[in-house]
Design a protein around this motif. Sequence first.
Motif, mmCIF file in Angstrom:
data_model
loop_
_atom_site.group_PDB
_atom_site.id
_atom_site.type_symbol
_atom_site.label_atom_id
_atom_site.label_comp_id
_atom_site.label_asym_id
_atom_site.label_seq_id
_atom_site.Cartn_x
_atom_site.Cartn_y
_atom_site.Cartn_z
ATOM 1 N N GLU A 8 1.118 -13.818 14.010
ATOM 2 C CA GLU A 8 0.600 -15.034 14.625
ATOM 3 C C GLU A 8 0.344 -14.755 16.098
ATOM 4 N N ILE A 9 -0.876 -15.034 16.545
ATOM 5 C CA ILE A 9 -1.240 -14.729 17.937
ATOM 6 C C ILE A 9 -1.506 -15.985 18.751
ATOM 7 N N ALA A 10 -1.553 -17.150 18.119
ATOM 8 C CA ALA A 10 -1.698 -18.445 18.787
ATOM 9 C C ALA A 10 -1.324 -19.501 17.756
ATOM 10 N N GLU A 11 -1.250 -20.747 18.175
ATOM 11 C CA GLU A 11 -0.914 -21.806 17.232
ATOM 12 C C GLU A 11 -1.909 -21.822 16.081
ATOM 13 N N GLU A 12 -1.409 -21.645 14.857
ATOM 14 C CA GLU A 12 -2.197 -21.705 13.633
ATOM 15 C C GLU A 12 -3.250 -20.603 13.544
ATOM 16 N N VAL A 13 -3.079 -19.548 14.304
ATOM 17 C CA VAL A 13 -4.022 -18.423 14.262
ATOM 18 C C VAL A 13 -3.276 -17.155 13.869
ATOM 19 N N ALA A 14 -3.726 -16.527 12.799
ATOM 20 C CA ALA A 14 -3.139 -15.270 12.341
ATOM 21 C C ALA A 14 -4.127 -14.131 12.574
ATOM 22 N N GLU A 15 -3.610 -13.019 13.060
ATOM 23 C CA GLU A 15 -4.416 -11.811 13.229
ATOM 24 C C GLU A 15 -4.093 -10.850 12.093
ATOM 25 N N LEU A 16 -5.140 -10.300 11.485
ATOM 26 C CA LEU A 16 -4.969 -9.299 10.435
ATOM 27 C C LEU A 16 -5.586 -7.987 10.886
ATOM 28 N N ARG A 17 -4.933 -6.905 10.520
ATOM 29 C CA ARG A 17 -5.474 -5.573 10.740
ATOM 30 C C ARG A 17 -5.666 -4.916 9.377
ATOM 31 N N LEU A 18 -6.824 -4.303 9.201
ATOM 32 C CA LEU A 18 -7.210 -3.713 7.923
ATOM 33 C C LEU A 18 -7.554 -2.251 8.118
ATOM 34 N N ALA A 19 -7.145 -1.406 7.175
ATOM 35 C CA ALA A 19 -7.415 0.020 7.274
ATOM 36 C C ALA A 19 -7.618 0.606 5.888
ATOM 37 N N ASP A 20 -8.248 1.781 5.835
ATOM 38 C CA ASP A 20 -8.392 2.502 4.578
ATOM 39 C C ASP A 20 -7.009 2.988 4.140
ATOM 40 N N PRO A 21 -6.627 2.760 2.877
ATOM 41 C CA PRO A 21 -5.288 3.176 2.436
ATOM 42 C C PRO A 21 -5.030 4.667 2.597
ATOM 43 N N ALA A 22 -6.106 5.486 2.538
ATOM 44 C CA ALA A 22 -5.943 6.934 2.675
ATOM 45 C C ALA A 22 -6.123 7.402 4.106
ATOM 46 N N GLY A 23 -6.366 6.479 5.010
ATOM 47 C CA GLY A 23 -6.521 6.844 6.416
ATOM 48 C C GLY A 23 -7.908 7.307 6.800
ATOM 49 N N ALA A 24 -8.903 7.127 5.928
ATOM 50 C CA ALA A 24 -10.258 7.572 6.234
ATOM 51 C C ALA A 24 -10.873 6.707 7.324
ATOM 52 N N ALA A 25 -11.852 7.271 8.032
ATOM 53 C CA ALA A 25 -12.559 6.539 9.079
ATOM 54 C C ALA A 25 -13.366 5.400 8.456
ATOM 55 N N LEU A 26 -13.422 4.287 9.143
ATOM 56 C CA LEU A 26 -14.139 3.110 8.675
ATOM 57 C C LEU A 26 -15.580 3.128 9.166
ATOM 58 N N PRO A 27 -16.490 2.430 8.479
ATOM 59 C CA PRO A 27 -17.876 2.343 8.944
ATOM 60 C C PRO A 27 -17.954 1.766 10.356
#
Length: 382
Positions: free
Chosen positions: A87-106
């Motif tokens: 949670e980064i502010a009231e009622e705001v959630a931050e998500l971080r997403l990554a490749d499960p194998a650690g590969a570079a993202l587009p």
Amino acid sequence: MPSPENPSAATEPAPTPAFGRTWRHDLAAPPPDLYGRPHADRFMRFLTRFGDAYAPAMGAPLLRRSPRRPPSRGRAPLVLAVTGHREIAEEVAELRLADPAGAALPAWQPGAHLRLTLPSGRERHYSLCGDPADRHEYRIAVRRIDGGGGGSLEVHRELHPGVRLTVRRPRNGFVFCAEPAVLLLAGGIGITPLLPMAREAARRGLDWHLVHAGRSAASMPYTAELLALDPARITLLAEGVPTGDQLLAKAAPGAAVYCCGPTPMLAAVQQALDASPAAALHFERFGAAPVRDGAPFTVRLADSGEELPVPADRSALDVLREARPGTPYSCHQGFCGTCQVRVVAGTPEHRDRRLTAGERAAGALLPCVSRAAAGETLVLEV
């Protein structure tokens, strides 16, 4: 802004839980082609198709894709894992997403968004708010809307580290052109696409300023991160509803304005733009735009024969969802294609910017924006 379920700048109504994406330049409607002509540019369509077909074989892109053109249908979606949820502010959630194998993202550019398929099957668009230079992690932020369509609640309650999601590759309908002078205007969670723009403006040494308005200081995410860029270039408005003049007060002569926020904020900026020093306006909208030039018509469900009257000021999608709550949707703006249905009978008025002439001829319709003439009945397979 993507989607993306979002608040207004000063109050928190229950807006359409999607991050709609539109573009305006000097208050005109978005041009169908590069030159603003009323029909698509056939030559440019040919060049784009040529580049899409032959660039992979040549090993390098011959032509730059339009950021507003849907990605090639042959490109597989990503499967990403949630690596962070906080949670980064009231009622705001931050998500971080990554490749499960650690590969570079587009790669992506400021203004881009992701289309997530949530565990329930719901699809939602959310703006990327991290650093484009970071190719190993995507970052999004989602405000919880208790009275919305359920997508934001699912994100807050169920998307914890370890959950895997199907994600469409980044798309950009809110392109940052890096003009010499820019004013960035954010309402609430609308800061998400503008934060990378501010970072890019600072990196390029542009004449820039960012105004972030919210219902309270506690509800406004990323304040510390913004102030770390340059506190002299950041204005925070956490009390009252700002007027268009207040929002545009920091515009430099000839500045391009980038605005992401609720409809009242966008309307205020539009109304005040001509009297300001700013030269152009680009914006991204929360949810659906108001219906304009609409007429009442009827939708008949092909499987049941049930007839649903569509008022002049409402979309066919809204009416369909009242009758069938499970009807899929996302952007409410006619660009994502999630709500597509098939017309069995009747003559529609297509108002989307996604379907091709061939798809329309085959009966495809996006009921979030497309309509019919007064008194017309559209028979739909939903």
